[in-house]
Scaffold this motif. Structure first.
Motif, PDB file in Angstrom:
ATOM      1  N   ALA A 315     -67.468  75.424  90.905  1.00 21.23           N
ATOM      2  CA  ALA A 315     -67.096  76.840  90.968  1.00 21.23           C
ATOM      3  C   ALA A 315     -68.157  77.639  91.715  1.00 21.23           C
ATOM      4  N   ARG A 316     -69.410  77.348  91.442  1.00 18.57           N
ATOM      5  CA  ARG A 316     -70.487  78.054  92.165  1.00 18.57           C
ATOM      6  C   ARG A 316     -70.495  77.697  93.643  1.00 18.57           C
ATOM      7  N   LYS A 317     -70.227  76.441  93.940  1.00 23.53           N
ATOM      8  CA  LYS A 317     -70.179  76.017  95.343  1.00 23.53           C
ATOM      9  C   LYS A 317     -69.088  76.767  96.091  1.00 23.53           C
ATOM     10  N   GLN A 318     -67.916  76.880  95.474  1.00 24.67           N
ATOM     11  CA  GLN A 318     -66.794  77.557  96.123  1.00 24.67           C
ATOM     12  C   GLN A 318     -67.015  79.058  96.283  1.00 24.67           C
ATOM     13  N   THR A 319     -67.819  79.637  95.392  1.00 27.68           N
ATOM     14  CA  THR A 319     -68.011  81.085  95.430  1.00 27.68           C
ATOM     15  C   THR A 319     -69.370  81.503  95.977  1.00 27.68           C
TER      16      THR A 319
END
Length: 330
Positions: A315-319
């Motif tokens: 999730a952090r990678k995508q955001t």
């Protein structure tokens, strides 16, 4: 008697001590703080007999068996590994670490040293979460899980005026996903395992952390939606929707009321008594493991903690949310 030390002198540490004192085998031996004055004040407030300002001295102490860690997220891995390498059992506040690499290193240290490592996720240890697990087959094939934890942070007003507290500082591996979103994700992983894929969105603040976000998780024949925020409130219950009925949970982070709404209109109250403070049950689980000589909880297991953190990493990678801690354990 299990002799505890605590790391962290905040309200959550006080809450843990208050709850753990209801477990007969709990004894608060020591508190740790980087500042002696703070350690002294906290020891006086909680009844601890020793104070530490040096982590290594705490780690090698012969008077401490187990440590509760409630420091900022970015410090969890280093502190826990240091303690476990000297034979201390560790119960560490959620999220267990900053990222999956740190979690893997913590698990390796626990296994190498033969000590208990458990994430202090209270929700999954509560009797009403166990009620959810027990009654889940009644709703037939599950098609959707929906959960939110949105709580306006008391520090957000200061943030808007230019003061960046730990809760909004990426140096401490913080933000809405880490501090609140984990409460939605961990029960999901315990109930249904790892998702096949996720799609994440977040509202990033000027400091670089997320103020709020949402994640859609693909489980093939079911999906999940989780929402979390430190910049707005939500009062919506959580739901697990099945073909034969829906389980409605008052609050996914601390379930106290659980009902099943069947398709034929019947409503079944499956709530069970929960007489102790919420953190009592995680403390009891942790201490019971030590007393039985077991090294890992089946509820808040290493696998559950690692799977949850992998979702959060993605999730952090995508955001585009990056922490300084991500450069460690590479």
């Amino acid at each position: 008697m299990i002799r505890f030390a605590t790391i962290g002198t905040n309200w959550i540490t006080e809450a843990f001590i208050r709850a753990a004192k209801q477990v007969p085998s709990f004894h608060l031996q020591a508190v740790y703080s980087r500042q002696q004055e703070t350690a002294n004040a906290f020891a006086e407030k909680t009844g601890a007999t020793e104070t530490f300002t040096n982590l290594h001295e705490l780690a090698v102490s012969k008077n401490v068996d187990a440590v509760y860690i409630a420091s900022p997220n970015a410090f969890h891995a280093e502190q826990a590994i240091t303690l476990m390498n000297h034979g201390k059992h560790v119960i560490c506040e959620k999220p267990l670490a900053s990222n999956a690499k740190e979690v893997e290193a913590m698990i390796e240290a626990a296994q190498k040293n033969g000590v208990v490592l458990m994430e202090a996720m209270k929700a999954t240890c509560l009797p009403n979460f166990q009620a959810i697990q027990h009654h889940l087959p009644k709703i037939g094939r599950v098609r959707r899980y929906v959960a939110s934890y949105c709580q306006y942070s008391s520090r957000y007003d200061a943030f808007k005026q230019g003061t960046v507290a730990n809760a909004f500082n990426p140096a401490f591996s913080s933000g809405a996903l880490m501090d609140l979103g984990v409460y939605c994700l961990y029960p999901l992983v315990v109930l249904f395992g790892e998702p096949k894929a996720i799609q994440a969105h977040s509202v990033r603040l000027s400091s670089g952390v997320d103020g709020e976000g949402s994640i859609m998780l693909d489980y093939g024949e079911m999906d999940a939606i989780v929402m979390y925020s430190k910049i707005a409130n939500s009062y919506a219950p959580a739901e697990i929707q099945g073909e034969e009925g829906t389980i409605v949970i008052d609050a996914i982070h601390t379930p106290t009321r659980v009902h099943i709404h069947y398709r034929d209109g019947r409503i079944e109250d499956v709530t069970v008594p929960q007489p102790y403070e919420p953190m009592y049950y995680e403390a009891l689980e942790f201490m019971s493991l030590i007393e039985r000589g077991e090294k890992e909880s089946t509820i808040n297991s290493h696998a559950h903690s690692l799977a949850t953190m992998k979702v959060m990493d993605e999730a952090r990678k995508q955001t585009g949310i990056v922490f300084p801690a991500d450069e460690r354990f590479v």
